[in-house]
Design a protein around this motif. Structure first.
Motif, short mmCIF file in Angstrom:
data_model
loop_
_atom_site.label_atom_id
_atom_site.label_comp_id
_atom_site.label_asym_id
_atom_site.label_seq_id
_atom_site.Cartn_x
_atom_site.Cartn_y
_atom_site.Cartn_z
N TRP A 1 2.20 0.73 -3.53
CA TRP A 1 2.60 -0.68 -3.52
C TRP A 1 1.40 -1.60 -3.64
CZ3 TRP A 1 0.89 -4.14 0.01
CH2 TRP A 1 0.40 -3.66 1.23
N HIS B 1 -1.29 -1.06 -5.47
CA HIS B 1 -1.59 -1.08 -6.90
C HIS B 1 -0.57 -1.92 -7.65
CE1 HIS B 1 -4.75 1.95 -6.77
NE2 HIS B 1 -4.02 2.56 -5.87
N GLU B 2 0.70 -1.72 -7.33
CA GLU B 2 1.78 -2.36 -8.07
C GLU B 2 1.96 -3.84 -7.73
OE1 GLU B 2 6.10 -0.90 -9.54
OE2 GLU B 2 5.64 -0.57 -7.43
N TRP C 1 6.80 4.14 -7.43
CA TRP C 1 6.63 2.95 -8.25
C TRP C 1 7.97 2.22 -8.36
CZ3 TRP C 1 1.87 1.44 -9.83
CH2 TRP C 1 0.85 2.38 -9.73
N ALA D 1 9.22 0.73 -13.02
CA ALA D 1 8.71 1.75 -13.94
C ALA D 1 9.80 2.17 -14.92
CB ALA D 1 8.20 2.96 -13.15
N PRO E 1 4.99 2.91 -15.07
CA PRO E 1 4.85 1.70 -14.27
C PRO E 1 4.35 0.52 -15.11
CG PRO E 1 3.85 3.58 -13.16
CD PRO E 1 4.18 4.01 -14.55
N ALA F 1 2.77 -1.89 -13.98
CA ALA F 1 1.42 -2.16 -13.51
C ALA F 1 0.38 -1.42 -14.36
CB ALA F 1 1.28 -1.75 -12.04
#
Length: 105
Positions: free
Chosen positions: A7, A9-10, A65, A68, A73, A75
């Motif tokens: 989370w 990262h995203e 993710w 996605a 994803p 991100a």
């Protein structure tokens, strides 16, 4: 491997990268063209990941993710776009701004 949860990262890192990239692009190209280029490169990044995952079976992202589609994803696609733009910027600063110039090098 990273020690940070997915989370982060995203929902933190990728949006921060997106905003910083958009700020720099807007200064260089104007908002409309910046959005178009960033969107096109994010789509390209998505395609790169999808092809690597589906055709070459190189890796998979886990179920953690949230966003996605097709297993890729968003991100990751955004960070691909930023990395590609950073590479193009460095190439331009090194004097390799045109395709013809790069082809002759």
């Amino acid at each position: 491997m990273t020690l940070l949860p997915v989370w982060v990262h995203e929902l933190v890192l990728a949006p921060a990268v997106l905003v910083l990239t958009l700020v720099h692009l807007r200064r260089a190209l104007g908002l409309r063209r910046a959005l178009l280029e960033l969107g096109a490169l994010a789509a390209y990044g998505y395609a790169l990941e999808w092809i690597a995952m589906e055709v070459f079976r190189s890796h998979r992202y886990g179920h953690a993710w949230r966003l996605a589609p097709g297993g890729v994803p968003v991100a990751v696609a955004v960070v691909w776009a930023s990395a590609i733009l950073a590479t193009l910027t460095l190439a331009a600063r090194r004097g390799m701004a045109t395709a013809a110039g790069r082809g002759l090098a």
